[in-house]
Design a protein around this motif. Structure first.
Motif, short mmCIF file in Angstrom:
data_model
loop_
_atom_site.label_atom_id
_atom_site.label_comp_id
_atom_site.label_asym_id
_atom_site.label_seq_id
_atom_site.Cartn_x
_atom_site.Cartn_y
_atom_site.Cartn_z
N GLU A 123 55.28 69.87 24.45
CA GLU A 123 54.84 71.43 24.78
C GLU A 123 55.29 71.25 26.51
O GLU A 123 54.67 70.60 27.28
N GLY A 124 55.95 72.48 26.50
CA GLY A 124 56.42 73.25 27.87
C GLY A 124 57.41 71.24 28.29
O GLY A 124 57.12 71.14 29.38
N GLY A 125 57.74 70.45 27.57
CA GLY A 125 58.82 69.44 27.87
C GLY A 125 57.87 68.33 28.18
O GLY A 125 58.00 67.25 28.59
N ARG A 126 56.97 68.38 28.31
CA ARG A 126 55.52 67.20 28.43
C ARG A 126 54.75 67.15 26.60
O ARG A 126 54.75 67.63 26.42
N LEU A 127 54.80 65.65 26.97
CA LEU A 127 54.37 64.57 25.37
C LEU A 127 53.31 64.64 25.57
O LEU A 127 52.65 64.48 26.18
N ARG A 128 52.51 66.02 24.57
CA ARG A 128 51.60 65.87 23.86
C ARG A 128 51.00 64.63 23.03
O ARG A 128 49.80 65.06 22.58
N GLY A 129 51.88 64.29 22.60
CA GLY A 129 51.05 63.47 21.19
C GLY A 129 52.51 62.86 20.51
O GLY A 129 53.66 62.89 20.73
N TYR A 130 52.08 61.30 19.99
CA TYR A 130 53.51 60.70 19.45
C TYR A 130 52.63 59.93 17.96
O TYR A 130 51.54 59.91 18.25
N LEU A 131 53.72 59.43 17.68
CA LEU A 131 53.61 58.55 16.04
C LEU A 131 54.83 57.96 16.39
O LEU A 131 55.13 57.72 16.56
N ILE A 132 54.03 56.45 15.99
CA ILE A 132 54.40 55.55 15.90
C ILE A 132 54.52 54.86 14.50
O ILE A 132 53.60 54.67 13.64
N PHE A 133 55.77 54.45 13.73
CA PHE A 133 55.40 54.43 12.15
C PHE A 133 56.91 53.45 11.27
O PHE A 133 58.05 52.66 12.69
N ARG A 134 57.15 53.23 10.65
CA ARG A 134 57.69 52.36 9.83
C ARG A 134 57.71 52.10 8.65
O ARG A 134 56.84 52.77 7.90
N PHE A 135 59.40 52.39 8.12
CA PHE A 135 58.62 52.25 6.08
C PHE A 135 58.87 50.90 5.67
O PHE A 135 59.01 50.07 6.19
N GLU A 136 58.40 51.14 4.91
CA GLU A 136 57.80 50.21 3.55
C GLU A 136 58.12 50.37 2.27
O GLU A 136 57.73 51.19 1.81
N ASP A 185 57.00 55.82 30.26
CA ASP A 185 56.09 55.92 30.48
C ASP A 185 55.00 57.40 30.58
O ASP A 185 54.01 57.41 30.58
N GLU A 186 55.70 57.82 29.67
CA GLU A 186 55.32 59.26 29.64
C GLU A 186 54.36 59.40 28.00
O GLU A 186 53.83 59.66 27.76
N LEU A 187 54.75 57.66 27.32
CA LEU A 187 54.14 57.44 26.37
C LEU A 187 52.93 57.13 26.97
O LEU A 187 51.67 57.17 26.73
N ALA A 188 52.77 56.32 27.46
CA ALA A 188 52.17 55.62 28.66
C ALA A 188 50.69 56.53 27.98
O ALA A 188 49.49 55.68 28.34
N ALA A 189 51.22 57.41 29.81
CA ALA A 189 50.74 58.29 30.21
C ALA A 189 49.35 59.08 29.09
O ALA A 189 48.46 59.10 29.71
N CYS A 190 50.52 59.44 27.92
CA CYS A 190 49.69 60.51 26.65
C CYS A 190 48.85 58.97 26.01
O CYS A 190 47.39 59.76 25.83
N TYR A 191 48.62 57.46 25.73
CA TYR A 191 47.45 57.01 25.21
C TYR A 191 46.76 56.45 25.96
O TYR A 191 45.90 56.83 26.00
N ASP A 192 47.16 57.01 27.91
CA ASP A 192 45.95 56.60 28.85
C ASP A 192 44.73 58.02 28.95
O ASP A 192 43.47 58.03 28.79
N ARG A 193 45.52 59.14 28.79
CA ARG A 193 44.53 60.36 28.38
C ARG A 193 43.79 60.61 27.44
O ARG A 193 43.00 60.61 27.38
N PHE A 194 44.33 59.42 26.05
CA PHE A 194 43.71 59.62 24.88
C PHE A 194 42.88 58.74 24.59
O PHE A 194 40.93 59.03 24.38
N LEU A 195 43.10 57.44 25.75
CA LEU A 195 41.78 56.62 26.01
C LEU A 195 40.81 56.97 27.22
O LEU A 195 39.62 57.26 26.74
N GLU A 196 41.03 58.14 27.50
CA GLU A 196 39.90 58.24 28.82
C GLU A 196 39.28 59.28 28.22
O GLU A 196 38.01 59.56 28.48
#
Ligand SMILES: CC(C)(COP(=O)(O)OP(=O)(O)OC[C@H]1O[C@@H](n2cnc3c(N)ncnc32)[C@H](O)[C@@H]1OP(=O)(O)O)[C@@H](O)C(=O)NCCC(=O)NCCS
Length: 417
Positions: free
Chosen positions: A207-220, A167-178
């Motif tokens: 930051e202060g416990g709140r998710l402020r950014g994320y990275l999704i990745f894989r190794f190849e 849910d935190e990840l979804a909220a972070c994406y939604d702020r980016f979208l906004e």
């Protein structure tokens, strides 16, 4: 007699046959592959935003497609956008206008549902351009060394994220979208699907416990004969602000000893400003002394299906602060009821269509494909005019019309469908 209707579960095996014959590259060959696909499609079909349609001639299925009720951020507004995917025609019924009928049905379907805009990823851009779809922003593939990224000021450690952080990840994406243009709201099943892919890694900056950014990745693997040689492919890079971005990039930089190159596919065509060495490793020079930094591809295409509704949806958008009356002459051969002449009255940037028509200061003319690229912000009017893809009755209005349609952000799309 040809009809198009939503597919029942019992029709899915036939839909799978048509789809896998149209896309042999999917490598669905054995009965076991087909059973797995059936299981997956039964699940996807239950999603409220996904609609499977098929064309029938009598009882025989001859073509299939998938429609998606997306919510897209178009400038300041969140609006329904109809997505189209998985278009396939029975091998025995090609060139009988089955696809044309499906696309026409899809455009009508979303007009009826209240959408002003539709979007798709074309298997061939020219096929859909003829049907009125316009290019979106190109995708860039950067391939850079991790140590070309900026180092951190201090050490901001990232956490690995799990499905518990959904849910935190979804909220972070939604702020980016906004803050951006063109992004599609993350459908819940797509979000859940991410966490079921065992190859993906999720790292988040708090930051202060709140998710402020994320990275999704894989190794190849870079090469099969050396297990030490790997690239890191970024699937998503989402951040609230420059501090969060810096933390995510610093994390990537620290992987330099383990990773040959970082592959980042993004519509951000200024990403190279973040790199001390933006060269992509190909060693190619372009046009003299221009280092190849990224390769590019055209993908997402947009199509306006209801011009009056589009301006209704954009009623709070600032059309460049302009005040003028503009007549838009829109050619739409595939959906003629969307074409025609529209008078747009713009008052200090707020635009409204004038149903009564009346006098206009200037007339512009273009095809709906270019208009769709223009109103989403993928291209500027001045460029279309320079290319001869848009006409203008009085050239002295070029700067004003260009400002009127200029977008603060180019439209990006991070949703595959
Ligand atoms: C690509 C594919 C879907 C095309 O299907 P198809 O049924 O053979 O295509 P159609 O016969 O409907 O051809 C498109 C028609 O639209 C017509 N058309 C296009 N733009 C038009 C316009 N603006 N006004 C009127 N007609 C238009 C074309 O002229 C063509 O009709 P024609 O052959 O009579 O000239 C099919 O070949 C297929 O399944 N391929 C493999 C899978 C694939 O690539 N799918 C696409 C995934 S997005």
């Amino acid at each position: 007699m040809r009809t198009i209707r939503e597919v029942e579960d019992s029709d899915l095996p036939e839909l799978i046959r048509i789809t896998t014959e149209a896309f042999p590259g999917m490598k669905v060959v054995s009965q076991e592959d087909r059973d797995q696909m059936l299981e997956r499609l039964i699940k996807v079909k239950k999603e409220p935003i996904v609609h499977f349609f098929a064309v029938y001639e009598g009882a025989r299925m001859v073509g299939v497609m998938r429609c998606y009720d997306f919510t897209m951020k178009l400038h300041e507004t969140r609006t329904l956008v109809g997505g189209l995917g998985a278009v396939a025609v029975d091998l025995r019924h090609k060139k009988e206008r089955v696809a044309a009928d499906m696309v026409r049905f899809y455009l009508d379907y979303y007009r009826d549902k209240g959408a002003a805009l539709t979007a798709l990823y074309p298997f061939r851009p020219d096929f859909y351009r003829r049907m009125g779809f316009g290019y979106g922003v190109k995708m860039n593939r950067y391939s850079f060394r991790a140590d070309a990224l900026p180092a951190a000021h201090g050490r901001a450690r990232l956490d690995f994220l799990t499905a518990d952080d959904r849910d935190e990840l979804a909220a972070c994406y939604d702020r980016f979208l906004e803050r951006t243009n063109g992004l599609i709201e993350l459908p819940p099943h797509v979000l859940d699907g991410l966490f079921t892919d065992p190859a993906l890694r999720f790292a988040g900056y708090r930051e202060g416990g709140r998710l402020r950014g994320y990275l999704i990745f894989r190794f190849e693997p870079v090469r099969e004969d050396n297990f030490l040689s790997n690239n890191l492919r970024i699937r998503a890079l989402i951040y609230d602000d420059a501090t969060a971005l810096a933390a995510l990039l610093a994390f990537l930089r620290t992987q330099a000893d383990q990773v040959e190159r970082i592959i980042h596919e993004t519509q951000d065509d200024t990403f190279h400003y973040l790199l001390t060495d933006p060269r992509n490793g190909s060693g190619s020079l372009l046009a003299g002394l221009w280092h190849e930094t990224n390769t590019q591809g055209a993908g997402i295409m947009y199509r306006v299906v209801d011009t009056p509704r589009l301006f209704e949806a954009l009623r709070d958008h600032d059309f460049g602060g302009e005040t003028l009356a503009l007549r838009l002459n829109l050619a739409d051969s595939f959906l003629p009821e969307n074409g025609g002449s529209y008078t747009l009255r713009v008052e200090k940037g707020r635009a409204a269509l004038d149903a009564a028509g009346g006098a206009a200061d200037v007339e512009v003319g273009m095809d709906v494909s270019e208009f769709s690229s223009l109103v989403t912000g993928a291209i500027d009017f001045a460029r279309l005019h320079a290319y001869g893809l848009a006409t203008l009755s009085d050239a002295s209005y070029l700067p004003a019309v260009d400002r009127l349609f200029r977008a603060a952000h180019r439209p990006w799309c991070m949703t595959s469908f």
